[in-house]
Write a protein that holds these residues in place. Structure first.
Motif, PDB file in Angstrom:
ATOM      1  N   UNK A  74       0.791  -1.151   0.082  1.00 30.28           N
ATOM      2  CA  UNK A  74       0.039   0.172  -0.088  1.00 30.28           C
ATOM      3  C   UNK A  74       0.897   1.251   0.071  1.00 30.28           C
ATOM      4  N   UNK A  75       2.274   1.127   0.013  1.00 31.87           N
ATOM      5  CA  UNK A  75       3.264   2.491  -0.054  1.00 31.87           C
ATOM      6  C   UNK A  75       3.034   3.201   1.377  1.00 31.87           C
ATOM      7  N   UNK A  76       2.923   2.563   2.419  1.00 32.35           N
ATOM      8  CA  UNK A  76       2.445   3.371   3.868  1.00 32.35           C
ATOM      9  C   UNK A  76       3.688   3.170   4.733  1.00 32.35           C
ATOM     10  N   UNK A  77       4.883   3.959   4.134  1.00 33.01           N
ATOM     11  CA  UNK A  77       6.071   3.818   5.134  1.00 33.01           C
ATOM     12  C   UNK A  77       5.738   4.026   6.471  1.00 33.01           C
ATOM     13  N   UNK A  78       4.918   5.092   6.945  1.00 41.77           N
ATOM     14  CA  UNK A  78       4.733   5.191   8.352  1.00 41.77           C
ATOM     15  C   UNK A  78       4.378   4.204   9.186  1.00 41.77           C
ATOM     16  N   UNK A  79       3.350   3.275   8.380  1.00 42.24           N
ATOM     17  CA  UNK A  79       2.994   1.990   8.937  1.00 42.24           C
ATOM     18  C   UNK A  79       3.992   0.905   9.044  1.00 42.24           C
ATOM     19  N   UNK A 102      17.498  -5.815  14.432  1.00 40.34           N
ATOM     20  CA  UNK A 102      17.312  -5.772  13.302  1.00 40.34           C
ATOM     21  C   UNK A 102      15.940  -5.087  12.824  1.00 40.34           C
ATOM     22  N   UNK A 103      15.083  -5.428  13.482  1.00 38.48           N
ATOM     23  CA  UNK A 103      13.667  -4.697  13.327  1.00 38.48           C
ATOM     24  C   UNK A 103      13.869  -3.269  13.932  1.00 38.48           C
ATOM     25  N   UNK A 104      14.516  -2.900  14.710  1.00 38.18           N
ATOM     26  CA  UNK A 104      14.443  -1.707  15.296  1.00 38.18           C
ATOM     27  C   UNK A 104      15.168  -0.650  14.284  1.00 38.18           C
ATOM     28  N   UNK A 105      16.329  -1.369  13.879  1.00 40.24           N
ATOM     29  CA  UNK A 105      16.984  -0.529  12.798  1.00 40.24           C
ATOM     30  C   UNK A 105      16.292  -0.246  11.556  1.00 40.24           C
ATOM     31  N   UNK A 106      15.775  -1.104  11.280  1.00 40.90           N
ATOM     32  CA  UNK A 106      14.899  -0.984   9.865  1.00 40.90           C
ATOM     33  C   UNK A 106      13.877  -0.003  10.329  1.00 40.90           C
ATOM     34  N   UNK A 107      13.266  -0.041  11.282  1.00 44.06           N
ATOM     35  CA  UNK A 107      12.224   0.926  11.571  1.00 44.06           C
ATOM     36  C   UNK A 107      13.097   2.409  11.569  1.00 44.06           C
ATOM     37  N   UNK A 108      13.951   2.610  12.541  1.00 36.90           N
ATOM     38  CA  UNK A 108      14.632   3.842  12.565  1.00 36.90           C
ATOM     39  C   UNK A 108      15.161   4.389  11.097  1.00 36.90           C
ATOM     40  N   UNK A 109      15.624   3.442  10.182  1.00 43.74           N
ATOM     41  CA  UNK A 109      15.957   3.988   8.802  1.00 43.74           C
ATOM     42  C   UNK A 109      14.752   4.760   8.145  1.00 43.74           C
ATOM     43  N   UNK A 110      13.582   3.940   8.091  1.00 44.27           N
ATOM     44  CA  UNK A 110      12.153   4.687   7.682  1.00 44.27           C
ATOM     45  C   UNK A 110      11.977   5.810   8.209  1.00 44.27           C
ATOM     46  N   UNK A 111      12.254   6.016   9.698  1.00 41.97           N
ATOM     47  CA  UNK A 111      11.777   7.346  10.311  1.00 41.97           C
ATOM     48  C   UNK A 111      12.799   8.260   9.954  1.00 41.97           C
TER      49      UNK A 111
END
Length: 777
Positions: A74-79, A102-111
């Motif tokens: 759905x192209x929702x990077x915030x989600x 790993x999950x935290x770092x991927x989340x951090x990258x998007x933010x």
């Protein structure tokens, strides 16, 4: 036989399937999920992650994977960032820190790509929590400081206060207590400005801990009592438990073990009520230490073992280190110095790994005590001096005092009386500082003030209730007058009410039908469980078969629910008779599933390995159970296990072989109790510790020996006039009293005793006791 077990297993699972589809929040959301699409589906998945990441993290990760895929499509990077953050929390609860990071770092990258400073700050804080749990305090501090900088830019005062508290915690763990106090106080003042009472209580607790380590017990108790008052006002059970725990620590340090036990038990009851496992582990450890000083070594061992198991399950390295240290002290008190030193050294390695200076100093001091008792004063002095150097840097008076005393004893042993006397004086000076009469008096005054304040609050509450009662009487008089005046108006409304009557009647019929359906569903569920009980009893050994193998035997079997997690297993192979009392994780339906698996595994092991010894049976059971329960997720996933005691009896050679996972073997012989302890790791731990093997104990039997195997349900039952546990000491006394009686009388005595003990209390766990007498061997 194998085919018959398979059919029973299928019927058992079919009978229980209705029960497992209970109306939980997650199940309700899953029903909605089936008909949801697009953004609504994504929202439901996120809700499912939130309600399951702590209670069922494996399930939460699966929801997260589905949500992540959908958010990407759905192209929702915030989600995506939010979902990754939640998946990291679930992985954290699984103990898989690498995956969580790993999950935290991927989340951090998007933010970071979106420039979302609030999101970045929150993830950085979560990474700090992760590294704190791993014991990497330098990395944790780095992440907390980065999060703090962003919180200040965002002017997020509450976030700033929480992060200041987290930073203070790191300095406390590193032994930098002045820095810890500075950050805790800054956090407290900011929370006070914001009126954030829960956060204020947390900071007060933390300040109390540091002053306690420093030996300023009066100041520590002052902070703890203030925190306790706040938690009580907030009706926060977790906070109240923490405050009780810390107050108990102060009384323990002051050698007031009666008060310490009282507050620790109060804390433990609240922690068990809310399921706070990490806090339970800490309280069990400290309660064990109280029993250590009271020389109740069996109680201490039980509490330490429970604490260690929880800490290992949570993968909490600092907690594991602390419990190992206490277990070393237990062996030290029992004059088993080599075993004690083994535990002290294990704890020391973990403390060095995490950089816990306080823990390092304590282990060196304990090693000094052990070497001195072994008659090696040179090595003792070396360890005391290492401890003393760190303790002086940290200004930990109690530890400095202990090292002075140890060094004095070393010089006394070496007949260097001048130096010995010098260190005894230093020891006495600090002892007077820590435990002088004035300090005890001031602490007693604080306790009195606290209790008085609580009574004042109760009186104010009663005054308020009386005032409200007066207001209520006035209100009732007014209502009466209004009622008389409005009667005419009510009569006018009767016609309108009648019009609505028929529509309500129709609605009531619908509700009545729904109620009938719900009652029918409940009846079906209950019937399913009752049928499941019939099936479970069907695969347990038949009474005739049991008495054919053991002529004099009773089995006291009292499930908490309709079906049970406890079960008994009896078998015969060649000249050997086998008997086991098994306690699977939990009770009710989940425990019953595990009992089925365990029973079938035991039958298969004996069938494939005739005349196998009990230690080999437990090793095979551990491996087979672990592989089946953990085969998909290994160490990350399920934490189910079994405790048991298993015996192989050779009547021809008058020999009993015993192996146990936690549960012991008790034998009453000529009015004396023989206790043989099991190993301190459960069935289900194979994948975590494949090199662990169960030990085997040999007992030569005599005529009229009375053998007892049991689960923990009987001893752990609450009851009596004070609502306490029955406990093993009382159970041991009861067994000694009844051991000479016949099997039927023993069974009835156990039943009657428990019935009287429980009174109106609810049964807390399944109960199983097997008693058998050796005759004419």
């Amino acid at each position: 036989m194998k085919k018959f077990s398979g059919v029973i297993g299928f019927l058992f699972l079919t009978g229980l399937i209705t029960v497992l589809s209970g109306q939980t929040v997650a199940d309700s959301l899953e029903n909605i999920l089936k008909s949801s699409r697009g953004e609504k589906k994504l929202g439901i998945l996120q809700q499912l992650i939130h309600v399951t990441f702590a209670s069922d993290p494996v399930r939460a990760v699966k929801y997260g994977e589905e949500a992540l895929k959908l958010a990407s499509e759905m192209k929702k990077p915030d989600m995506e960032a939010e979902v990754l953050n939640d998946m990291a929390k679930a992985s954290f609860f699984l103990g898989d820190y690498a995956l969580a990071e790993n999950y935290y770092l991927n989340s951090l990258k998007i933010y970071q790509q979106k420039g979302d400073k609030n999101g970045i700050a929150n993830v950085l804080n979560n990474l700090g929590v992760l590294y704190r749990s791993k014991g990497d305090y330098a990395k944790a501090l780095e992440y907390y400081n980065k999060s703090l900088e962003l919180k200040k830019i965002l002017k997020d005062n509450l976030g700033i206060a929480k992060t200041l508290n987290n930073i203070g915690e790191i300095y406390k763990f590193r032994g930098e207590y002045s820095q810890a106090i500075r950050f805790y106080k800054s956090s407290y003042l900011l929370k006070k400005e914001l009126g954030e009472k829960e956060g204020m209580a947390n900071s007060l607790n933390n300040l109390g801990e540091v002053y306690s380590i420093w030996g300023d017990y009066q100041q520590a108790l002052k902070y703890y009592l203030e925190a306790s008052t706040l938690w009580n006002n907030l009706h926060n059970l977790k906070g109240m438990a923490g405050a009780y725990h810390n107050i108990a620590n102060i009384y323990q340090l002051l050698n007031n073990y009666t008060q310490a036990e009282k507050y620790f038990l109060s804390a433990l009851r609240l922690q068990e009520k809310i399921g706070a496992k990490g806090d339970m582990a800490s309280t069990l450890r400290n309660l064990g230490n109280v029993y250590l000083f009271l020389k109740k070594y069996e109680a201490a061992d039980t509490n330490f073992s429970r604490s260690l198991l929880i800490e290992q399950q949570l993968n909490n390295i600092p907690g594991v280190a602390s419990t190992l240290e206490y277990m070393g002290e237990l062996y030290f008190k029992q004059n088993r110095q080599d075993v004690a030193m083994k535990y002290f050294n294990k704890a020391l390695v973990l403390y060095q790994q995490t950089g816990d200076k306080n823990g390092i100093a304590t282990c060196y001091s304990n090693l000094g005590d052990a070497y001195l008792k072994k008659g090696e004063p040179g090595k003792a002095l070396e360890n005391y001096q290492k401890s003393l150097e760190i303790a002086r840097d940290l200004n930990i008076l109690a530890m400095i005092q202990n090292n002075y005393l140890g060094i004095a004893r070393v010089f006394q042993k070496e007949k260097n009386y001048k130096k010995a006397l010098d260190y005894y004086f230093k020891y006495s000076e600090i002892k007077d500082t820590l435990l002088n009469e004035q300090v005890h008096k001031q602490i007693a005054e604080l306790e009195t003030k606290y209790q008085t304040r609580q009574k004042e609050k109760e009186l104010l509450l009663k005054d308020e209730q009386l005032r409200r009662k007066d207001v209520e009487i006035e209100k009732q008089n007014l209502q009466r007058n209004v009622m008389l005046g409005g009667l005419a108006f009510v009569l006018i409304l009767v016609i309108l009410i009648y019009r609505n009557y028929r529509s309500k009647q129709k609605a009531n019929k619908i509700l009545s039908k729904q109620k009938e359906e719900i009652e029918q569903k409940n009846n079906e569920i209950t019937a399913s469980i009752r049928y499941a009980r019939y099936i479970q009893r069907a695969f347990l050994p038949h009474e005739n078969y049991i008495h054919e193998i053991f002529p004099e035997i009773f089995i006291y079997f009292r499930p908490k629910d309709i079906v049970s997690g406890d079960f008994y297993w009896i078998g015969k192979s060649g000249p050997y008779a086998y008997v086991a009392a098994v306690d699977a994780t939990g009770h009710g339906v989940p425990g019953a599933f595990l009992s089925l698996l365990g029973y079938n595994l035991l039958n298969t092991i004996l069938k494939e390995n005739p005349e196998i010894g009990p230690s080999a049976i437990l090793d095979e059971l551990n491996r087979g159970f672990s592989e089946r329960m953990f085969k998909e997720y290994q160490q990350k996933a399920l934490r189910d296990s079994m405790d048991l005691a298993l015996c192989r009896i050779d009547t021809k050679n008058r020999e009993l072989l015993y192996s146990g996972a936690y549960n012991p073997l008790w034998i009453v012989r000529k009015g004396e109790m023989i206790v043989v302890k099991g190993d301190k790791f459960p069935i289900g731990s194979y994948l975590e510790n494949p090199d662990n093997h169960y030990s085997e104990h040999n007992v030569i039997l005599e005529d009229h020996d009375m053998i007892y195997l049991f689960s923990d349900g009987y001893a752990d039952q609450f009851g009596g006039t004070e609502g306490k546990k029955f406990k093993y000491a009382r159970m041991k006394k009861l067994f000694l009293e009844i051991s000479g009686k016949n099997m039927d009388t023993q069974y009835k005595t156990l039943e009657k005793t428990m019935q009287e003990w429980m009174g109106d209390q609810e049964q807390v766990d399944d109960m199983l006791i097997i008693g058998l007498r050796i005759v004419n061997i």
